[in-house]
Write an enzyme that holds these catalytic residues in place. Structure first.
Site, PDB file in Angstrom:
ATOM      1  N   LYS A 175       6.362  -6.930  -6.713  1.00 35.01           N
ATOM      2  CA  LYS A 175       7.668  -6.986  -6.058  1.00 35.01           C
ATOM      3  C   LYS A 175       7.604  -7.747  -4.737  1.00 35.01           C
ATOM      4  CE  LYS A 175      10.201  -2.906  -7.690  1.00 35.01           C
ATOM      5  NZ  LYS A 175      10.893  -1.667  -7.271  1.00 35.01           N
ATOM      6  N   ARG A 176       6.485  -7.603  -4.045  1.00 35.40           N
ATOM      7  CA  ARG A 176       6.357  -8.206  -2.722  1.00 35.40           C
ATOM      8  C   ARG A 176       6.094  -9.710  -2.800  1.00 35.40           C
ATOM      9  NH1 ARG A 176       1.992  -8.911   0.565  1.00 35.40           N
ATOM     10  NH2 ARG A 176       0.657  -7.755  -0.873  1.00 35.40           N
TER      11      ARG A 176
END
Length: 556
Positions: free
Chosen positions: A297-298
């Site tokens: 996600k990052r």
């Protein structure tokens, strides 16, 4: 009896017994072999592509067996909840055709489908655990727990609440009652079996037999009261109770939950429940240089489900791609057939499948190219309504041009062009069809003319504007371009360059390119005659004239 009265005083006086909930949530009347599955996202962030992957599997396995697929919002972690996340989930489910049979939006008699609305149900079962001495109040503060953890790290002992570090495990009901009556904050912990944990064996529908160390940690099952006085369970207890009462018999979830499997089975036993079957699937992976890693996600924008919605990847193409990651036999099928094929847990591997955006784009191009023009326009309009309001206004203003854009995407021989991988690319590829979206070309020295001198471009444009004949058929239309090309010294084709390199000025292709750039703003486009016919004579001339200014027209 006295102990029971003290225990009951810790809970609301009107708390219903578990028997009430067992009677309320009766077993489902389903055919033999029917699967009841659930997808249970937590509203602590945006939906991950891996969530769509799990939901795709859960939905397919349930519906093909004649069962039920439900969505349950697991929102007991109020400190980390993100405002609007649950609403985003519902929108994502609609876009990708993953709407459940039961859920917060759809309803169903096994609801509510949001855990914070089921707090009283969980308290009923926590009280039952405490009554049966299978759980107990814990008054250890965060500071005391950190002190325990420090001692365990120094002694190289496993972290957790057990043995001599389980300070509240031996408290009597009377002692605990006095502390609760005095207003001391507390949690409730599961009392795991005494002694050293042994090894336990489980069956997994993806990984087969699993042998693991049993849970030996007295985990928290009920949190301390929050600022609003609510007492919510931890995920571990809440999902076990919900899966039981909602009659879920197959749980598809990520492999990161394998380590919690002994605890979850322990909770089922303590509560007298029969555990569902579990299928722990590998995470989606990405190639990073020469190594593999989890889709992050990052780090990875494409990890967010919203990335695909915002770009306008068709839901069917994304579903096809995800199904191919799960079962490779469907990856190479046409989209319609791939969506009709059943998914099988037995065909899933223990290694995480690789997410490759280029493969998805290729598959999506094939899908969009397979659509009839009216179907493609309808899907484009649905996407534009949420993400491109200016484009939507243009499509509604010029419905005939919008349909013509997709019709010209089919070549003269009927073979579709594969220009679009997602609806976001429509304006770049076909925006020239609409006067509001087309940027006029008015500089004769524009690099898109392939190096032709500016005066030559202006002269060609002036002659073309003066001599233009809009009517077909295509060969007559191209004959006008050929006449203009020859009048300006352009050879019929590039073979003239080989015959007399010194006299060669260019070919009819260069003249056609001047028309193409003026009409579409690009050196590449669908069939040029189709483009001109779709735009209409007036619009063709409007786009040629800015370059013709000041240049004398030839004789037609």
């Amino acid at each position: 009896m006295q102990d029971r009265a003290i225990i009951d005083s810790w809970f609301p006086a009107d708390l219903l017994p578990p028997a009430h909930w067992e009677e309320h949530y009766t077993p489902r009347e389903l055919p033999p072999g029917a699967r009841v599955t659930r997808f249970a996202p937590s509203p602590t962030g945006s939906m991950h592509l891996g969530g769509l992957y799990v939901a795709t599997l859960a939905q397919d396995l349930a519906r093909r067996s004649g069962g039920v697929y439900l969505v349950r919002i697991e929102d007991t972690d109020k400190d980390r909840e993100v405002a609007g996340a649950a609403e985003e989930f519902a929108r994502i489910f609609r876009y990708f055709a993953l709407e459940p049979d039961e859920g917060e939006q759809e309803g169903g008699r096994w609801g509510p489908y949001r855990q914070s609305d089921r707090a009283g149900i969980y308290l009923s079962y926590v009280r039952e655990l405490v009554r049966g001495q299978r759980a107990y109040p814990c008054f250890c503060s965060p500071e005391r727990l950190e002190e325990n953890a420090g001692q365990q790290r120094r002694s190289r002992s496993p972290l957790g609440y057990y043995g001599k570090w389980a300070r509240c495990r031996s408290l009597s009901v009377r002692e605990a009652g006095e502390r609760i009556a005095a207003g001391e904050a507390y949690t409730v912990r599961l009392r795991c079996p005494a002694g050293l944990p042994g090894r336990v064996r489980f069956g997994d529908l993806v990984r087969g037999a699993l042998t693991m160390l049993d849970n030996g940690n007295d985990v928290v099952v009920l949190k301390s009261a929050d600022a609003e006085g609510r007492r919510l369970p931890t995920y571990h207890l809440a999902h076990v109770v919900d899966d039981h009462l909602m009659r879920v018999n197959l749980v598809v979830r990520g492999e990161e939950w394998i380590s919690s499997l002994p605890l979850h089975h322990q909770l089922h036993r303590a509560l007298g429940f029969r555990p569902p079957q579990y299928a722990h699937i590998a995470p989606l992976m990405k190639l990073d240089g020469s190594s593999r890693r989890k889709l992050s996600k990052r780090k990875d924008p494409e990890s967010a489900a919203g990335f695909y919605e915002a770009a306008g990847y068709p839901a069917a193409a994304v579903a096809h791609y995800l199904r191919g990651l799960a079962n490779s036999r469907v990856a190479g099928l046409a989209t319609g057939r791939a969506l009709a094929e059943p998914l099988r847990l037995a065909e899933m591997g223990a290694a995480g499948p690789m997410v490759d955006l280029l493969k998805l784009r290729s598959l999506s191009r094939e899908y969009i190219a397979s659509l009839e023009p009216a179907q493609a326009l309808a899907q484009l309009g649905d996407w534009a309504a949420g993400y491109a309001p200016e484009l939507l206004a243009v499509l509604r203003k010029h419905p005939d041009l919008a349909l013509a854009a997709f019709e010209m995407a089919r070549r003269g021989n009927g073979t579709p062009r594969k220009d679009l991988a997602c609806w976001q690319e429509f304006t770049t590829a076909y925006g020239f069809c609409f006067p509001e979206l087309h940027e006029m070309v008015d500089r004769p020295d524009d690099g898109r003319f392939g190096g032709l001198p500016g005066p030559a471009v202006s002269a060609l444009a002036a002659d073309l504007a003066a001599c233009y004949r809009h009517a077909g058929p295509a060969q007559d239309w191209f004959a006008v371009l050929r006449t203009v090309a020859e009048r300006h010294g352009f050879a019929p084709d590039v073979r003239a360059h080989r015959a007399d390199p010194g006299a060669y000025r260019g070919s009819i292709r260069d003249v056609a390119n001047v028309v193409r750039v003026c009409l579409t703003g690009s050196r590449r486009s669908p069939d040029l005659f189709q483009v001109a016919q779709s735009l209409g004579e007036e619009e063709v001339l409007r786009r040629l004239r800015p370059l013709a200014t000041g240049a004398p027209a030839g004789r037609c």
